[in-house]
Write a protein that holds these residues in place. Structure first.
Motif, PDB file in Angstrom:
ATOM      1  N   TRP A  85       0.657  -1.278  -0.074  1.00 24.52           N
ATOM      2  CA  TRP A  85       0.060   0.043  -0.149  1.00 24.52           C
ATOM      3  C   TRP A  85       0.785   1.253  -0.335  1.00 24.52           C
ATOM      4  O   TRP A  85       0.504   2.099  -1.042  1.00 24.52           O
ATOM      5  N   LEU A  86       1.896   1.250   0.877  1.00 24.18           N
ATOM      6  CA  LEU A  86       2.692   2.476   0.909  1.00 24.18           C
ATOM      7  C   LEU A  86       3.591   2.728  -0.499  1.00 24.18           C
ATOM      8  O   LEU A  86       3.717   3.515  -0.751  1.00 24.18           O
ATOM      9  N   ASP A  87       3.977   1.495  -0.865  1.00 19.34           N
ATOM     10  CA  ASP A  87       4.725   1.706  -2.284  1.00 19.34           C
ATOM     11  C   ASP A  87       3.825   2.143  -3.169  1.00 19.34           C
ATOM     12  O   ASP A  87       4.132   3.001  -4.190  1.00 19.34           O
ATOM     13  N   ARG A  88       2.425   1.765  -3.279  1.00 21.88           N
ATOM     14  CA  ARG A  88       1.595   2.278  -4.167  1.00 21.88           C
ATOM     15  C   ARG A  88       1.286   3.904  -4.093  1.00 21.88           C
ATOM     16  O   ARG A  88       1.290   4.713  -4.969  1.00 21.88           O
ATOM     17  N   ARG A  89       1.139   4.077  -2.759  1.00 24.86           N
ATOM     18  CA  ARG A  89       0.723   5.464  -2.424  1.00 24.86           C
ATOM     19  C   ARG A  89       1.906   6.507  -2.793  1.00 24.86           C
ATOM     20  O   ARG A  89       1.557   7.586  -3.207  1.00 24.86           O
ATOM     21  N   SER A  90       2.905   5.895  -2.503  1.00 26.82           N
ATOM     22  CA  SER A  90       4.086   6.926  -2.739  1.00 26.82           C
ATOM     23  C   SER A  90       4.746   6.963  -4.183  1.00 26.82           C
ATOM     24  O   SER A  90       5.525   7.621  -4.346  1.00 26.82           O
ATOM     25  N   GLY A  91       4.083   6.029  -5.104  1.00 30.66           N
ATOM     26  CA  GLY A  91       4.283   6.030  -6.429  1.00 30.66           C
ATOM     27  C   GLY A  91       5.628   5.253  -6.735  1.00 30.66           C
ATOM     28  O   GLY A  91       5.955   5.140  -8.028  1.00 30.66           O
ATOM     29  N   LEU A  92       5.870   4.475  -5.896  1.00 27.55           N
ATOM     30  CA  LEU A  92       7.234   3.192  -6.147  1.00 27.55           C
ATOM     31  C   LEU A  92       6.645   2.336  -7.251  1.00 27.55           C
ATOM     32  O   LEU A  92       7.320   1.804  -8.026  1.00 27.55           O
ATOM     33  N   VAL A  93       5.446   1.882  -7.038  1.00 28.18           N
ATOM     34  CA  VAL A  93       4.710   0.955  -8.255  1.00 28.18           C
ATOM     35  C   VAL A  93       3.341   1.675  -8.749  1.00 28.18           C
ATOM     36  O   VAL A  93       2.721   2.360  -7.936  1.00 28.18           O
ATOM     37  N   SER A  94       3.065   1.155  -9.892  1.00 26.17           N
ATOM     38  CA  SER A  94       1.661   1.555 -10.574  1.00 26.17           C
ATOM     39  C   SER A  94       0.601   0.958  -9.923  1.00 26.17           C
ATOM     40  O   SER A  94       0.665   0.096  -9.381  1.00 26.17           O
ATOM     41  N   ASP A  95      -0.398   1.022 -10.278  1.00 27.39           N
ATOM     42  CA  ASP A  95      -1.603   0.331  -9.932  1.00 27.39           C
ATOM     43  C   ASP A  95      -1.537  -0.889 -10.369  1.00 27.39           C
ATOM     44  O   ASP A  95      -2.062  -1.795  -9.623  1.00 27.39           O
ATOM     45  N   ALA A  96      -1.236  -1.039 -11.397  1.00 24.17           N
ATOM     46  CA  ALA A  96      -0.906  -2.385 -12.181  1.00 24.17           C
ATOM     47  C   ALA A  96       0.106  -3.109 -11.233  1.00 24.17           C
ATOM     48  O   ALA A  96      -0.187  -4.395 -11.282  1.00 24.17           O
ATOM     49  N   GLY A  97       1.043  -2.701 -10.534  1.00 27.77           N
ATOM     50  CA  GLY A  97       1.823  -3.287  -9.992  1.00 27.77           C
ATOM     51  C   GLY A  97       1.336  -3.648  -8.602  1.00 27.77           C
ATOM     52  O   GLY A  97       1.744  -4.708  -7.945  1.00 27.77           O
ATOM     53  N   SER A  98       0.133  -3.230  -8.233  1.00 27.82           N
ATOM     54  CA  SER A  98      -0.063  -3.705  -6.898  1.00 27.82           C
ATOM     55  C   SER A  98      -1.531  -4.577  -7.054  1.00 27.82           C
ATOM     56  O   SER A  98      -2.722  -4.456  -6.326  1.00 27.82           O
TER      57      SER A  98
END
Length: 87
Positions: free
Chosen positions: A62-75
């Motif tokens: 969740w934090l990776d997604r919120r910080s932009g480290l991964v895209s929505d597709a990555g999560s």
């Protein structure tokens, strides 16, 4: 400091499932109310259904997604799990 049966885990090592207090500390929240605010705002997930425990790896995703480290597709796996277990 995180605890485990029979003792204390080494500094910086967390169990996979975290209590609310541990999850707040893991996220760097200074207070439980700050952690609860992050939950309300969707920055961190809710506890696992039927428990009062947070999955440390899901918090990371969740934090990776919120910080932009991964895209929505990555999560997508986390999103699918959440959709299936939504309250």
């Amino acid at each position: 400091m995180p605890r485990r049966r029979g003792g204390v885990l080494p500094h910086g090592l967390y169990p996979r499932l975290l209590s609310r207090e541990q999850a707040a500390e893991y996220c760097g929240c200074d207070t439980l109310s700050a952690f609860d605010d992050w939950r309300r705002r969707g920055i961190v997930p809710e506890p696992m259904p039927g428990t009062s425990k947070w999955d440390r790896r899901l918090i990371d995703r969740w934090l990776d997604r919120r910080s932009g480290l991964v895209s929505d597709a990555g999560s997508s796996a986390a999103e699918e799990w959440l959709a299936q277990h939504a309250r």
